[in-house]
Design a protein around this motif. Structure first.
Motif, PDB file in Angstrom:
ATOM      1  N   LEU A 141       0.818  -1.206   0.000  1.00 52.99           N
ATOM      2  CA  LEU A 141       0.000   0.000   0.000  1.00 52.99           C
ATOM      3  C   LEU A 141       0.859   1.266   0.000  1.00 52.99           C
ATOM      4  O   LEU A 141       0.412   2.323  -0.461  1.00 52.99           O
ATOM      5  CB  LEU A 141      -0.939   0.009   1.206  1.00 52.99           C
ATOM      6  CG  LEU A 141      -2.149  -0.926   1.126  1.00 52.99           C
ATOM      7  CD1 LEU A 141      -2.920  -0.911   2.437  1.00 52.99           C
ATOM      8  CD2 LEU A 141      -3.053  -0.524  -0.032  1.00 52.99           C
TER       9      LEU A 141
ATOM     10  N   CYS B  26      -0.058   4.042  -2.689  1.00 48.96           N
ATOM     11  CA  CYS B  26      -0.437   5.410  -2.304  1.00 48.96           C
ATOM     12  C   CYS B  26       0.366   6.453  -3.082  1.00 48.96           C
ATOM     13  O   CYS B  26      -0.131   7.550  -3.362  1.00 48.96           O
ATOM     14  CB  CYS B  26      -0.232   5.612  -0.807  1.00 48.96           C
ATOM     15  SG  CYS B  26      -1.493   4.836   0.217  1.00 48.96           S
TER      16      CYS B  26
ATOM     17  N   TRP C  77      -1.618   5.077   8.896  1.00 50.44           N
ATOM     18  CA  TRP C  77      -2.603   5.863   8.158  1.00 50.44           C
ATOM     19  C   TRP C  77      -2.075   7.261   7.848  1.00 50.44           C
ATOM     20  O   TRP C  77      -2.354   7.807   6.781  1.00 50.44           O
ATOM     21  CB  TRP C  77      -3.922   5.945   8.940  1.00 50.44           C
ATOM     22  CG  TRP C  77      -4.647   4.643   8.922  1.00 50.44           C
ATOM     23  CD1 TRP C  77      -4.850   3.783   9.963  1.00 50.44           C
ATOM     24  CD2 TRP C  77      -5.240   4.026   7.770  1.00 50.44           C
ATOM     25  NE1 TRP C  77      -5.531   2.670   9.541  1.00 50.44           N
ATOM     26  CE2 TRP C  77      -5.788   2.785   8.208  1.00 50.44           C
ATOM     27  CE3 TRP C  77      -5.353   4.387   6.431  1.00 50.44           C
ATOM     28  CZ2 TRP C  77      -6.442   1.919   7.342  1.00 50.44           C
ATOM     29  CZ3 TRP C  77      -6.005   3.523   5.568  1.00 50.44           C
ATOM     30  CH2 TRP C  77      -6.545   2.310   6.020  1.00 50.44           C
TER      31      TRP C  77
ATOM     32  N   TYR D  30       0.238   6.779   4.925  1.00 50.76           N
ATOM     33  CA  TYR D  30      -0.522   6.617   3.678  1.00 50.76           C
ATOM     34  C   TYR D  30      -1.083   7.952   3.188  1.00 50.76           C
ATOM     35  O   TYR D  30      -1.031   8.256   1.988  1.00 50.76           O
ATOM     36  CB  TYR D  30      -1.674   5.627   3.885  1.00 50.76           C
ATOM     37  CG  TYR D  30      -1.249   4.206   4.140  1.00 50.76           C
ATOM     38  CD1 TYR D  30      -0.062   3.703   3.620  1.00 50.76           C
ATOM     39  CD2 TYR D  30      -2.042   3.348   4.906  1.00 50.76           C
ATOM     40  CE1 TYR D  30       0.327   2.396   3.854  1.00 50.76           C
ATOM     41  CE2 TYR D  30      -1.663   2.036   5.145  1.00 50.76           C
ATOM     42  CZ  TYR D  30      -0.472   1.566   4.615  1.00 50.76           C
ATOM     43  OH  TYR D  30      -0.094   0.273   4.848  1.00 50.76           O
TER      44      TYR D  30
ATOM     45  N   PHE E 284      -0.029   9.642  -0.349  1.00 52.40           N
ATOM     46  CA  PHE E 284      -1.046   9.900  -1.372  1.00 52.40           C
ATOM     47  C   PHE E 284      -1.003  11.368  -1.803  1.00 52.40           C
ATOM     48  O   PHE E 284      -1.092  11.671  -3.004  1.00 52.40           O
ATOM     49  CB  PHE E 284      -2.438   9.550  -0.833  1.00 52.40           C
ATOM     50  CG  PHE E 284      -3.510   9.578  -1.880  1.00 52.40           C
ATOM     51  CD1 PHE E 284      -3.808   8.445  -2.616  1.00 52.40           C
ATOM     52  CD2 PHE E 284      -4.222  10.748  -2.145  1.00 52.40           C
ATOM     53  CE1 PHE E 284      -4.784   8.475  -3.596  1.00 52.40           C
ATOM     54  CE2 PHE E 284      -5.206  10.788  -3.119  1.00 52.40           C
ATOM     55  CZ  PHE E 284      -5.490   9.645  -3.850  1.00 52.40           C
TER      56      PHE E 284
END
Length: 421
Positions: free
Chosen positions: A47, A51, A97, A100, A104
């Motif tokens: 991930l 991202c 989180w 991420y 992003f």
């Protein structure tokens, strides 16, 4: 004016060296933080890359339109400064989180930076020097791709991940300073403005950019070749470590040698294309696709027969593969840069960047699935055969593609409409 005497171009390339190195510096630090310190699962590590890549894949065309409508220099500075701030946040991040979310957002601003940079390059470089300029850009990308992770690994080992995030942040801030020093351009009337000087809507400009691409068979076919070749390149790259694991005797450092040789091959190809700019783009792309296929096929065959001296043939085919790959990417992007009108450069390269990013996302996933289903050697040989077949198909369509290059006479050097730099 020679490229070395073009102050704006040299300044822009200096900024690219710094920001590209910053991009690659962060990779090892992020993986170290997430994978080792926080002991993330394989999916959580995946991930991290998703991202970064997903916003570039999704936002590319729209970001390109923004780069054509707004002040490109300002967009690039804003992108660098925001990324500098986000890497500072990463240095103190305590949750996945937050990592991420930062990655992003970094990917989103990178999606804006790339087409803005290509548009700015179009403003600063005369058409007769554009092929050399794009080759130098490729050399910078291939060099930083090799040096960035290596330097990052050394820094992480010596000082820890946090210091690398600080250095990364400083690199983007320094890049923004160099972009600020770019020479100003005269404000000109946008070719897409209406009779009363009003701009068309964002939607209209977006669709106009797509229409421009669709009308040019060279861009359409070249983009297809580029996308498929990059997809298979990423597919194979992600499985090289699995391939060499099948060898009875292989150096533990073989994978690193192959990757380094690939980067060297790309650098040498960029150097060659910077010196020899009177090439025809499409034949070079076909040769590159075929060469890439042959290099991957030979890796698969040598592994299947467990050929000795992998420390020699592995890097050799990595070198030829990288050399061939650059003959796909550089001629295509250089020719598109020359033939695209300055006020559409952002949109065209936004689409190109989106296609390339999608290929980099799908390639490793597809490679992992194919290798797990059929094995690494068959995966290499089959995908290599596909590349050679695609090259042969392109040769049959060569005349039609080259007749479809209808935009070359439309390209004009200079500044984008209604923007100052």
């Amino acid at each position: 004016m020679k490229l070395s005497k073009n102050r704006g171009y040299v300044t822009l390339m200096t900024a690219q060296v710094i920001s590209s190195l910053g991009d690659w510096l962060s990779i090892v630090a992020i993986i170290t933080l997430v994978g080792l310190k926080w002991e993330a699962t394989p999916m959580q590590v995946s991930l991290v890359f998703l991202c970064l890549a997903l916003p570039m894949a999704l936002l590319g065309p729209a970001a390109g339109t923004v780069a054509d409508r707004m002040n490109r220099k300002l967009l690039m500075m804003m992108s660098d400064l925001v990324r500098a701030g986000l890497f500072l946040v990463l240095a103190f991040a305590e949750t996945l989180w937050l990592v991420y979310l930062c990655l992003f957002t970094i990917g989103a601003f990178s999606a804006v930076f790339v087409p803005a940079k290509n548009g700015k390059l179009k403003e600063l470089v005369a058409p007769e020097h554009m092929k050399s300029a794009m080759s130098v850009t490729s050399m910078i990308d291939s060099s930083t791709k090799v040096m960035g992770p290596l330097l990052s690994g050394l820094l992480v080992a010596a000082f820890g991940a946090k210091i690398v995030f600080f250095i990364d942040s400083a690199s983007f801030f320094l890049s923004a300073i160099f972009i600020f020093l770019l020479p100003k351009s005269l404000e000109t009337l946008n070719e897409e403005q209406g009779e009363e000087g009003h701009r068309f809507t964002f939607k209209h400009e977006f669709l106009t950019g797509l229409s421009f691409i669709q009308r040019d068979s060279f861009i359409v076919m070249g983009l297809a070749f580029l996308g498929v070749s990059l997809l298979i390149l990423q597919l194979a790259d992600s499985q090289i470590i699995i391939l060499i694991r099948d060898l009875s005797t292989a150096s533990p450092d073989l994978f690193g040698y192959i990757v380094t040789a690939s980067g060297l091959g790309m650098f040498l190809a960029g150097w060659r294309l910077a010196k020899k700019t009177d090439y025809r783009a499409f034949p070079n792309m076909l040769a590159g696709v075929s060469g890439l296929g042959i290099s991957f096929a030979m890796m698969g065959v040598c592994t299947y027969f467990d050929v000795a001296f992998s420390i020699l043939w592995g890097p050799l085919f990595g070198l030829t593969g990288g050399f061939a790959a650059s003959h796909i990417f550089v001629p295509f992007q250089a020719t598109v840069q020359v033939e695209t009108p300055v006020h559409m450069t952002g949109r065209v390269f936004g689409v190109i960047n989106s296609v390339m990013t999608i290929a980099t996302i799908i390639g490793p996933l597809l490679g992992g699935w194919l290798a797990s289903q059929f094995g690494a050697v068959p995966t290499f040989i089959v995908t290599a055969s596909i590349l050679v077949l695609i090259s042969f198909t392109g040769y049959l369509a060569k005349n039609k593609v080259e007749r479809g290059r209808v935009h070359g006479t439309e390209s004009q050097p200079g500044t984008p409409g209604a923007t100052t730099s």
